[in-house]
Enzyme design. Structure first.
Site, PDB file in Angstrom:
ATOM      1  N   ASN A  11       6.586   7.783   4.581  1.00 52.08           N
ATOM      2  CA  ASN A  11       7.505   6.809   3.980  1.00 52.08           C
ATOM      3  C   ASN A  11       8.253   7.383   2.793  1.00 52.08           C
ATOM      4  OD1 ASN A  11       6.733   4.704   5.670  1.00 52.08           O
ATOM      5  ND2 ASN A  11       5.260   3.840   4.234  1.00 52.08           N
ATOM      6  N   ALA A  12       9.428   6.830   2.569  1.00 50.52           N
ATOM      7  CA  ALA A  12      10.095   7.002   1.277  1.00 50.52           C
ATOM      8  C   ALA A  12       9.599   5.840   0.422  1.00 50.52           C
ATOM      9  CB  ALA A  12      11.607   6.924   1.460  1.00 50.52           C
ATOM     10  N   THR A 203     -14.976   0.646   0.043  1.00 51.33           N
ATOM     11  CA  THR A 203     -14.621   0.875  -1.361  1.00 51.33           C
ATOM     12  C   THR A 203     -14.466  -0.482  -2.046  1.00 51.33           C
ATOM     13  OG1 THR A 203     -12.264   0.995  -0.827  1.00 51.33           O
ATOM     14  CG2 THR A 203     -13.467   3.078  -0.869  1.00 51.33           C
ATOM     15  N   GLY A 205     -13.395  -0.955  -5.556  1.00 46.78           N
ATOM     16  CA  GLY A 205     -12.720  -0.852  -6.850  1.00 46.78           C
ATOM     17  C   GLY A 205     -13.687  -0.451  -7.947  1.00 46.78           C
ATOM     18  N   GLY A 208     -17.388   0.530  -7.331  1.00 47.60           N
ATOM     19  CA  GLY A 208     -17.786   1.750  -6.621  1.00 47.60           C
ATOM     20  C   GLY A 208     -17.565   1.658  -5.119  1.00 47.60           C
ATOM     21  N   ASP A 229      -1.567   2.980 -12.284  1.00 47.69           N
ATOM     22  CA  ASP A 229      -0.921   2.702 -10.991  1.00 47.69           C
ATOM     23  C   ASP A 229      -1.972   2.900  -9.885  1.00 47.69           C
ATOM     24  OD1 ASP A 229       0.593   2.556  -8.720  1.00 47.69           O
ATOM     25  OD2 ASP A 229       2.035   4.101  -9.284  1.00 47.69           O
ATOM     26  N   THR A 231      -1.540   2.428  -6.752  1.00 49.59           N
ATOM     27  CA  THR A 231      -0.943   2.742  -5.448  1.00 49.59           C
ATOM     28  C   THR A 231      -1.465   4.086  -4.931  1.00 49.59           C
ATOM     29  OG1 THR A 231       1.052   1.757  -6.371  1.00 49.59           O
ATOM     30  CG2 THR A 231       1.248   2.750  -4.192  1.00 49.59           C
ATOM     31  N   ASP A 235      -5.901   5.860  -0.352  1.00 55.29           N
ATOM     32  CA  ASP A 235      -5.515   7.008   0.491  1.00 55.29           C
ATOM     33  C   ASP A 235      -6.097   8.303  -0.087  1.00 55.29           C
ATOM     34  OD1 ASP A 235      -3.927   5.077   1.750  1.00 55.29           O
ATOM     35  OD2 ASP A 235      -2.175   5.591   0.540  1.00 55.29           O
TER      36      ASP A 235
HETATM   37  O1  RIB Z   1      -1.217   3.138   0.120  1.00 55.66           O
HETATM   38  C1  RIB Z   1      -0.019   3.390  -0.539  1.00 55.66           C
HETATM   39  C2  RIB Z   1       1.088   3.570   0.447  1.00 55.66           C
HETATM   40  O2  RIB Z   1       1.276   2.362   1.156  1.00 55.66           O
HETATM   41  C3  RIB Z   1       2.425   3.893  -0.151  1.00 55.66           C
HETATM   42  O3  RIB Z   1       2.653   5.265  -0.297  1.00 55.66           O
HETATM   43  C4  RIB Z   1       3.413   3.187   0.772  1.00 55.66           C
HETATM   44  O4  RIB Z   1       4.279   4.048   1.425  1.00 55.66           O
HETATM   45  C5  RIB Z   1       2.552   2.371   1.729  1.00 55.66           C
HETATM   46  O5  RIB Z   1       2.445   2.977   2.950  1.00 55.66           O
END
Ligand code: RIB
Length: 288
Positions: A11-12, A203, A205, A208, A229, A231, A235
């Site tokens: 993704n962008a 997971t 948060g 733990g 952040d 985000t 992943d």
């Molecule tokens: O988990 C974060 C990701 O979720 C972001 O990078 C965004 O692109 C979405 O896919």
């Protein structure tokens, strides 16, 4: 060392820092904006590569998406199995509030335009014992998982973003399932219980993470950090955990490494570009 094959989204990421996540019907002005590389699949590939694994990404970009492929390569991921399609590259609209919490809308674009032809790589160049990592931002996850098992790969699936239907289809083919607490509750509501007979990692948060197998549950405490952040933290955890498993690390050590990497990510703004290196994670672990 086994190789990691990541069948996943690209993704962008359009990221907006906002005073709070907008409520329905509300319009607010962002304080900051950035455009970067992301996608759950991409972030997992980058995290595993930064952890030191050999990672090849199987992905699709649109006609304008070459920059994403180049950036992934620059971050250490083998991109030779990323193809171009007529469908535009996927993108995400990410709002991050003052506490580091986020809300994300994805436009899947090319990520959901896979055909069986793109999965042929799983039969031609993988080796038994390699890992396949997947999430729910593509189409054909169950098919990819099925082929991988047939080839003797270990399938590591993160059921995000959660879809009961996609998860139900993939479950029969996986060895390791990664969920956050909300996804775990959604899965229980959909199928009655967490799956047994495989490894399930949940997971939680600041509480733990748990490594649950038929024989035992291991708990890994979280590393307290000030969130900037969140985000991509899940992943980062997924990619680092997959890399540690590929290295042959024991579950305790693998979970500790993944938790530390995710904690560090949370202190930095951004997604793929903000994922910490193995050296940074080791230094953090030595400090705490
Ligand atoms: O988990 C974060 C990701 O979720 C972001 O990078 C965004 O692109 C979405 O896919």
């Amino acid at each position: 060392m086994p190789k990691i094959w990541s069948f996943g989204s690209i993704n962008a990421d359009h990221a907006y820092r906002v005073p709070h996540i907008p409520a329905p019907g509300e319009t607010i002005a962002a304080r900051e904006y950035s455009l970067g590389l992301g996608g759950k699949g991409t972030n997992q590939s980058v995290a595993a590569a930064k952890a030191g694994a050999t990672v090849a990404h199987i992905g699709l970009i649109g006609p304008e998406g070459l920059w994403a492929k180049q950036r992934l390569a620059a971050l250490g991921v083998d991109t030779q199995h990323i193809n171009q399609s007529e469908t535009p590259t996927g993108h995400a609209i990410i709002t991050v509030d003052e506490t580091g919490e986020n809300a994300i809308t994805i436009f899947p674009g090319a990520n959901r335009a896979f055909t069986d032809a793109q999965l042929e790589v799983l039969t031609s160049v993988t080796a038994p014992g390699d890992l396949l990592i997947l999430q729910n931002e593509t189409n054909l996850q169950a098919e990819a998982a099925r082929i991988a098992v047939k080839q003797g790969l270990i399938v590591f699936y993160s059921a995000a973003p959660f879809s009961a239907e996609a998860t139900r289809d993939v479950l029969p083919h996986i060895s390791i399932l990664l969920l956050n607490e909300i996804e775990a509750a959604q899965l229980k509501a959909a199928v009655g219980a967490l799956p047994s007979g495989i490894t399930v990692v949940v997971t939680k948060g600041s509480d733990g993470a748990d490594w649950i197998t038929p024989d035992q549950t291991l708990h890994c405490p979280a590393f307290p950090v000030k969130p900037v952040d969140t985000t991509g933290a899940g992943d980062t955890f997924a990619g680092y955990l997959a890399a540690a498993i590929a290295e042959g690390q024991a579950p305790e050590a693998a979970m500790r490494l993944a938790s530390a990497a995710a904690a560090l990510k949370v202190t930095l703004k951004g997604t793929a570009d903000a994922i910490p290196s193995r050296a940074e994670v080791e230094a953090f672990l030595a400090r705490v």
